[in-house]
Design a protein around this motif. Structure first.
Motif, PDB file in Angstrom:
ATOM      1  N   ASP A 139      10.459  -1.981  13.873  1.00 20.57           N
ATOM      2  CA  ASP A 139       9.337  -1.146  14.286  1.00 20.57           C
ATOM      3  C   ASP A 139       8.253  -1.302  13.231  1.00 20.57           C
ATOM      4  N   ALA A 140       7.199  -2.041  13.562  1.00 21.43           N
ATOM      5  CA  ALA A 140       6.139  -2.340  12.597  1.00 21.43           C
ATOM      6  C   ALA A 140       5.476  -1.075  12.062  1.00 21.43           C
ATOM      7  N   LYS A 141       5.540  -0.003  12.823  1.00 26.13           N
ATOM      8  CA  LYS A 141       4.895   1.251  12.431  1.00 26.13           C
ATOM      9  C   LYS A 141       5.669   2.009  11.353  1.00 26.13           C
ATOM     10  N   LYS A 142       6.919   1.561  11.087  1.00 25.46           N
ATOM     11  CA  LYS A 142       7.770   2.291  10.145  1.00 25.46           C
ATOM     12  C   LYS A 142       8.158   1.489   8.913  1.00 25.46           C
ATOM     13  N   LEU A 143       7.655   0.282   8.782  1.00 22.06           N
ATOM     14  CA  LEU A 143       7.946  -0.549   7.615  1.00 22.06           C
ATOM     15  C   LEU A 143       6.689  -0.661   6.761  1.00 22.06           C
ATOM     16  N   PHE A 144       6.774  -0.175   5.510  1.00 22.08           N
ATOM     17  CA  PHE A 144       5.613  -0.142   4.622  1.00 22.08           C
ATOM     18  C   PHE A 144       5.898  -0.843   3.294  1.00 22.08           C
ATOM     19  N   GLY A 145       4.992  -1.697   2.892  1.00 25.41           N
ATOM     20  CA  GLY A 145       4.984  -2.173   1.522  1.00 25.41           C
ATOM     21  C   GLY A 145       4.094  -1.201   0.753  1.00 25.41           C
ATOM     22  N   VAL A 146       4.643  -0.524  -0.237  1.00 29.34           N
ATOM     23  CA  VAL A 146       3.891   0.525  -0.937  1.00 29.34           C
ATOM     24  C   VAL A 146       2.910  -0.104  -1.925  1.00 29.34           C
ATOM     25  N   THR A 147       1.625  -0.029  -1.587  1.00 25.14           N
ATOM     26  CA  THR A 147       0.568  -0.587  -2.433  1.00 25.14           C
ATOM     27  C   THR A 147      -0.291   0.515  -3.054  1.00 25.14           C
ATOM     28  N   THR A 148       0.211   1.735  -3.022  1.00 22.30           N
ATOM     29  CA  THR A 148      -0.545   2.884  -3.537  1.00 22.30           C
ATOM     30  C   THR A 148      -0.860   2.739  -5.020  1.00 22.30           C
ATOM     31  N   LEU A 149      -0.068   1.953  -5.731  1.00 22.29           N
ATOM     32  CA  LEU A 149      -0.339   1.714  -7.148  1.00 22.29           C
ATOM     33  C   LEU A 149      -1.738   1.144  -7.343  1.00 22.29           C
ATOM     34  N   ASP A 150      -2.152   0.244  -6.465  1.00 17.47           N
ATOM     35  CA  ASP A 150      -3.487  -0.344  -6.565  1.00 17.47           C
ATOM     36  C   ASP A 150      -4.569   0.703  -6.333  1.00 17.47           C
ATOM     37  N   VAL A 151      -4.268   1.672  -5.470  1.00 14.54           N
ATOM     38  CA  VAL A 151      -5.203   2.764  -5.198  1.00 14.54           C
ATOM     39  C   VAL A 151      -5.378   3.628  -6.453  1.00 14.54           C
ATOM     40  N   LEU A 152      -4.268   3.997  -7.068  1.00 14.80           N
ATOM     41  CA  LEU A 152      -4.329   4.818  -8.278  1.00 14.80           C
ATOM     42  C   LEU A 152      -5.087   4.102  -9.388  1.00 14.80           C
ATOM     43  N   ARG A 153      -4.808   2.823  -9.549  1.00 18.82           N
ATOM     44  CA  ARG A 153      -5.477   2.045 -10.595  1.00 18.82           C
ATOM     45  C   ARG A 153      -6.977   1.957 -10.327  1.00 18.82           C
ATOM     46  N   ALA A 154      -7.343   1.709  -9.090  1.00 22.60           N
ATOM     47  CA  ALA A 154      -8.763   1.586  -8.745  1.00 22.60           C
ATOM     48  C   ALA A 154      -9.502   2.891  -9.028  1.00 22.60           C
ATOM     49  N   LYS A 155      -8.901   4.004  -8.646  1.00 24.80           N
ATOM     50  CA  LYS A 155      -9.530   5.314  -8.875  1.00 24.80           C
ATOM     51  C   LYS A 155      -9.686   5.581 -10.371  1.00 24.80           C
ATOM     52  N   SER A 156      -8.645   5.298 -11.124  1.00 25.28           N
ATOM     53  CA  SER A 156      -8.684   5.520 -12.569  1.00 25.28           C
ATOM     54  C   SER A 156      -9.759   4.672 -13.234  1.00 25.28           C
ATOM     55  N   ILE A 157      -9.866   3.416 -12.827  1.00 31.23           N
ATOM     56  CA  ILE A 157     -10.856   2.506 -13.416  1.00 31.23           C
ATOM     57  C   ILE A 157     -12.272   2.932 -13.064  1.00 31.23           C
ATOM     58  N   LEU A 158     -12.502   3.285 -11.809  1.00 30.51           N
ATOM     59  CA  LEU A 158     -13.840   3.712 -11.389  1.00 30.51           C
ATOM     60  C   LEU A 158     -14.295   4.941 -12.162  1.00 30.51           C
ATOM     61  N   GLU A 159     -13.405   5.905 -12.290  1.00 28.31           N
ATOM     62  CA  GLU A 159     -13.777   7.135 -12.995  1.00 28.31           C
ATOM     63  C   GLU A 159     -14.043   6.870 -14.468  1.00 28.31           C
ATOM     64  N   ASP A 160     -13.286   5.963 -15.042  1.00 29.17           N
ATOM     65  CA  ASP A 160     -13.471   5.640 -16.458  1.00 29.17           C
ATOM     66  C   ASP A 160     -14.761   4.857 -16.693  1.00 29.17           C
ATOM     67  N   LYS A 161     -15.008   3.853 -15.883  1.00 25.80           N
ATOM     68  CA  LYS A 161     -16.162   2.966 -16.089  1.00 25.80           C
ATOM     69  C   LYS A 161     -17.482   3.600 -15.667  1.00 25.80           C
ATOM     70  N   LEU A 162     -17.450   4.401 -14.596  1.00 33.51           N
ATOM     71  CA  LEU A 162     -18.692   4.981 -14.073  1.00 33.51           C
ATOM     72  C   LEU A 162     -18.903   6.426 -14.525  1.00 33.51           C
ATOM     73  N   ASN A 163     -17.874   7.007 -15.147  1.00 36.75           N
ATOM     74  CA  ASN A 163     -17.947   8.375 -15.659  1.00 36.75           C
ATOM     75  C   ASN A 163     -18.319   9.372 -14.557  1.00 36.75           C
ATOM     76  N   ILE A 164     -17.646   9.242 -13.411  1.00 32.14           N
ATOM     77  CA  ILE A 164     -17.867  10.149 -12.279  1.00 32.14           C
ATOM     78  C   ILE A 164     -16.526  10.513 -11.668  1.00 32.14           C
ATOM     79  N   ASN A 165     -16.525  11.575 -10.865  1.00 34.75           N
ATOM     80  CA  ASN A 165     -15.338  11.917 -10.092  1.00 34.75           C
ATOM     81  C   ASN A 165     -15.334  11.084  -8.816  1.00 34.75           C
ATOM     82  N   VAL A 166     -14.223  10.413  -8.569  1.00 34.12           N
ATOM     83  CA  VAL A 166     -14.113   9.533  -7.403  1.00 34.12           C
ATOM     84  C   VAL A 166     -13.079  10.101  -6.437  1.00 34.12           C
ATOM     85  N   ASN A 167     -13.449  10.205  -5.171  1.00 35.83           N
ATOM     86  CA  ASN A 167     -12.529  10.653  -4.133  1.00 35.83           C
ATOM     87  C   ASN A 167     -11.834   9.446  -3.520  1.00 35.83           C
ATOM     88  N   TYR A 168     -10.644   9.657  -2.969  1.00 38.45           N
ATOM     89  CA  TYR A 168      -9.938   8.540  -2.328  1.00 38.45           C
ATOM     90  C   TYR A 168     -10.703   8.027  -1.110  1.00 38.45           C
TER      91      TYR A 168
END
Length: 332
Positions: A139-168
């Motif tokens: 069932d393609a709808k129930k198999l996930f490769g968890v890539t949320t790590l990239d999301v967390l990293r992107a948010k952390s980098i944006l907030e650090d480099k741009l000095n702003i609060n970033v929403n997902y």
């Protein structure tokens, strides 16, 4: 709700178990590992006040009991990347570990949501899909490769480099989950902020793509991302639980088998999650030219990664004793 963690004696598995025991209420947490030290992990967790019920299982012969009636199965089992090691080098060892796990899921709880953390995700998710298809329960709808790590990293980098609060909601990740296939896409608000600063979009993409290598290097060969990966697994599973319970408007990025094979048969993208799995991929119809150019390059690499996973499946399916392969003893 029953959540099983496969590879729970490893670094990512232990950290994931800890975070889940602290962030869920009235959930059954089933911890499994080939290594019997997983019972020590369970005992350790039992000394932390929590409403989560923890059960532990060790040895491949007990995996069926561990995952029986699971709603969600998180797979962290596998070897970790060492300095200088390409993610493709991981597939030989980790595919041998993953194969019997997916077989056990297919035979014992075919309706469970599968969240694959083990790398290389770009190749192992297609491999898992082929194994499940062998049992006619994919069932393609129930198999996930968890890539949320990239999301967390992107948010952390944006907030650090741009000095702003970033929403997902200000960005998403598409492509795959390897240095050369991760593509963060930002909205106009972030692009304008970048244009008015010295931090360019290309620099941002490079920084996100190189996070994994940086962690492996700084850990001096003693592992890869563990704490951030466990946090990512928690974030994704919590969102999945909310969707299963009926909450609407749940969106998370993950690597899945797509319905649009003309783009790529597998792709990381923002997904709308529901009770029955993801039901739509939420990619903007109009993509910036510079993003589109990067995406085309990424899709070519991703195609090779997907083919590699399917070739490994073809080779492994010829083996008659895969469930007893010695590589199963390698833990995270």
């Amino acid at each position: 709700m029953k959540i099983s963690i496969i590879g729970a004696a490893g670094g990512i598995g232990q950290a994931t178990a800890l975070l889940m025991s602290l962030n869920f209420n009235n959930v059954e947490l089933s911890l499994f590992d080939i290594d019997d030290s997983v019972h020590g992990v369970g005992l350790d967790l039992s000394h932390i006040p929590s409403s989560v019920r923890v059960n532990t299982y060790s040895g491949y012969k007990n995996i069926n009991d561990a995952i029986s009636e699971s709603d969600i199965i998180v797979i962290t089992a596998g070897i970790t990347r060492k300095p200088g090691m390409d993610r493709r080098e991981l597939i030989s060892a980790n595919a041998k570990i993953l194969y019997p796990i997916i077989e056990a899921i297919a035979l014992n709880c075919p309706k469970a949501f599968i969240c694959l953390v083990t790398n290389p995700i770009n190749s192992l998710v297609p491999l898992a899909a082929r194994i499940l298809s062998k049992f006619s329960i994919f069932d393609a709808k129930k198999l996930f490769g968890v890539t949320t790590l990239d999301v967390l990293r992107a948010k952390s980098i944006l907030e650090d480099k741009l000095n702003i609060n970033v929403n997902y909601e200000d960005f998403y990740i598409m492509g795959g989950h390897s240095k050369s296939t991760i593509l963060p896409v930002v909205n106009d608000k972030i692009l304008k902020k970048m244009d008015s600063s010295s931090y360019a979009y290309d620099d941002f993409v490079s920084d996100v793509q190189n996070c994994g290598d940086a962690v492996v290097k700084e850990k001096r060969g003693r592992g890869s991302a563990t704490l951030a990966m466990a946090t990512a697994a928690l974030k994704f599973v919590k969102s999945l639980c909310l969707a299963i319970e009926g909450q609407e408007d749940i969106i998370e990025c993950a690597y899945v088998a797509t319905t649009n094979k003309t783009i790529s048969p597998f792709l990381a993208a923002p997904l709308h999650l529901t009770k029955t799995g993801w039901d739509s991929i939420l990619i903007e119809k109009k993509i910036e030219p510079k993003v589109e150019s990067k995406l085309l390059d990424i899709l070519a690499i991703l195609s090779d990664d997907i083919s590699l996973g399917e070739k490994v499946y073809d080779l492994m399916s010829l083996s008659t004793d895969i469930s007893n392969h010695k590589s199963l003893a390698v833990k995270c």
